[in-house]
Scaffold this active site. Structure first.
Site, PDB file in Angstrom:
ATOM      1  N   ALA A 222       0.808  -1.224   0.000  1.00  0.00           N
ATOM      2  CA  ALA A 222       0.000   0.000   0.000  1.00  0.00           C
ATOM      3  C   ALA A 222       0.839   1.270   0.000  1.00  0.00           C
ATOM      4  CB  ALA A 222      -0.942   0.003   1.210  1.00  0.00           C
TER       5      ALA A 222
ATOM      6  N   ARG B 191      -4.200   0.160   7.195  1.00  0.00           N
ATOM      7  CA  ARG B 191      -3.926  -0.024   8.618  1.00  0.00           C
ATOM      8  C   ARG B 191      -3.202   1.125   9.303  1.00  0.00           C
ATOM      9  NH1 ARG B 191      -3.818  -4.575   6.133  1.00  0.00           N
ATOM     10  NH2 ARG B 191      -5.040  -6.309   6.913  1.00  0.00           N
TER      11      ARG B 191
ATOM     12  N   ILE C 101      -4.620  -3.617  -4.890  1.00  0.00           N
ATOM     13  CA  ILE C 101      -5.715  -4.006  -5.778  1.00  0.00           C
ATOM     14  C   ILE C 101      -5.985  -2.925  -6.822  1.00  0.00           C
ATOM     15  CG2 ILE C 101      -6.763  -5.567  -4.115  1.00  0.00           C
ATOM     16  CD1 ILE C 101      -8.743  -3.373  -3.355  1.00  0.00           C
ATOM     17  N   ASP C 102      -5.200  -1.837  -6.777  1.00  0.00           N
ATOM     18  CA  ASP C 102      -5.308  -0.839  -7.839  1.00  0.00           C
ATOM     19  C   ASP C 102      -4.513  -1.335  -9.060  1.00  0.00           C
ATOM     20  OD1 ASP C 102      -2.476   0.116  -7.808  1.00  0.00           O
ATOM     21  OD2 ASP C 102      -2.987   0.798  -5.789  1.00  0.00           O
TER      22      ASP C 102
ATOM     23  N   HIS D 288      -3.156 -10.356  -4.230  1.00  0.00           N
ATOM     24  CA  HIS D 288      -4.438 -10.173  -3.537  1.00  0.00           C
ATOM     25  C   HIS D 288      -5.556  -9.846  -4.524  1.00  0.00           C
ATOM     26  CE1 HIS D 288      -2.175  -9.230   0.456  1.00  0.00           C
ATOM     27  NE2 HIS D 288      -2.269 -10.511   0.218  1.00  0.00           N
TER      28      HIS D 288
ATOM     29  N   CYS E 116     -19.628 -13.141 -11.252  1.00  0.00           N
ATOM     30  CA  CYS E 116     -20.938 -13.521 -10.713  1.00  0.00           C
ATOM     31  C   CYS E 116     -20.774 -14.734  -9.799  1.00  0.00           C
ATOM     32  CB  CYS E 116     -21.912 -13.854 -11.850  1.00  0.00           C
ATOM     33  SG  CYS E 116     -23.446 -14.595 -11.266  1.00  0.00           S
TER      34      CYS E 116
ATOM     35  N   SER F  86       4.613  -3.206   4.881  1.00  0.00           N
ATOM     36  CA  SER F  86       5.074  -3.438   6.249  1.00  0.00           C
ATOM     37  C   SER F  86       5.378  -4.918   6.479  1.00  0.00           C
ATOM     38  CB  SER F  86       4.014  -2.965   7.238  1.00  0.00           C
ATOM     39  OG  SER F  86       2.756  -3.526   6.903  1.00  0.00           O
TER      40      SER F  86
ATOM     41  N   ASN G 233      10.756   1.301   2.843  1.00  0.00           N
ATOM     42  CA  ASN G 233       9.479   1.504   3.522  1.00  0.00           C
ATOM     43  C   ASN G 233       9.635   2.631   4.528  1.00  0.00           C
ATOM     44  OD1 ASN G 233       6.713   0.507   3.826  1.00  0.00           O
ATOM     45  ND2 ASN G 233       7.324  -0.045   5.917  1.00  0.00           N
TER      46      ASN G 233
HETATM   47 ZN   LIG Z   1     -24.555 -15.095 -13.195  1.00  0.00          ZN
END
Ligand SMILES: [Zn+2]
Length: 248
Positions: A25, A37, A105-106, A121, A129, A194, A217
């Site tokens: 992050a 966090r 996740i970007d 991740h 779906c 971290s 970091n």
């Molecule tokens: Zn579906």
């Protein structure tokens, strides 16, 4: 040797052939995407800590989608910063294999031009779906999400982003490719993590004896003692300085 850590890093970037970056992050906060966090992170702003809990999602997906409504706008507006760009620029150099492994996740590494990028991740880009498995670009669901509704498929099933929630298995291929890249790396650089969320934080243990290990970091990590070089600073400044200098 580490009297000038930037110069050391620059030399190692020049010498390395198989470079692997493991990012968290901290690399995206400089693009305006809050982490989860830290003291100013998402969870400190009153966001329910269960937004990424898979059990909570199955019980009530509106908890996640209420959060996503705001978060997806933030990630859409964010641009790759100097750290993402420096890593992508290294990948353009001849005779260098640069692999990015990200806990984020970007899609800022992808947009900066890095390839491959393994998302341990998962990623917000696609949604699936839960009933029939149909996949759709999350951007196609954004109108519904922005209206504050839970997006559903034609079959009646609920869409879930292909992000790894707590309680879910990590994406198998991304994780095994990450292990493979680290085993073959001669330079492993952790950026903005971290190193507390496992199993991703355990990936560096798979490096070989000949692999140099660097941690960049802002705060100390649990693995600082085992690294060959530790820089407690912001990723953009460090990587820009170490990469922009032309290779000898
Ligand atoms: Zn579906």
């Amino acid at each position: 040797m580490a009297s000038n850590p930037i110069a050391t890093l620059r030399t190692w970037f020049d010498e390395g052939e198989h470079l692997v970056f493991l990012t968290g992050a901290g690399i995206s906060t400089e693009s305006g995407i809050p982490d989860f966090r830290s003291a100013s992170g998402i969870y400190s702003r009153g966001v329910n800590t269960n937004v990424f809990d898979v059990g909570a999602f199955y019980q009530d997906p509106s908890l996640y989608y209420g959060f996503a409504r705001e978060f997806c706008d933030i990630t859409d507006r964010a641009e790759p910063n100097e750290a993402h760009q420096a890593i992508a620029a290294l990948g353009q150099r001849p005779r260098k294999q640069v692999t990015v492994i990200t806990q984020n996740i970007d899609d800022l590494h992808q947009r900066a031009g890095s390839d491959p990028v393994w998302c341990v991740h998962g990623n917000l880009e696609w949604s699936k779906c839960l009933s029939c498995g149909a996949r759709l670009k999350t951007v196609e669901l954004m109108d519904v999400i922005r209206r504050g509704e839970v997006p559903t498929h034609d079959c009646g099933g609920i869409f879930k982003p292909e992000v790894t929630f707590f309680g879910e298995m990590l994406p198998e291929r991304d994780f095994s490719e990450s292990q493979r890249a680290i085993a073959g790396a001669d330079l492993l650089v952790v950026v903005g993590s971290s190193l507390t969320v496992y199993p991703a934080a355990g990936l560096p243990f798979g490096r070989s004896r000949k692999c140099r290990y660097v941690i960049i970091n802002r705060e100390p990590t649990d693995q600082d003692h085992s690294a060959d070089l530790v820089i407690h600073s912001t990723a953009g400044d460090v990587l820009h300085a170490a990469v922009s200098h032309p290779a000898e």
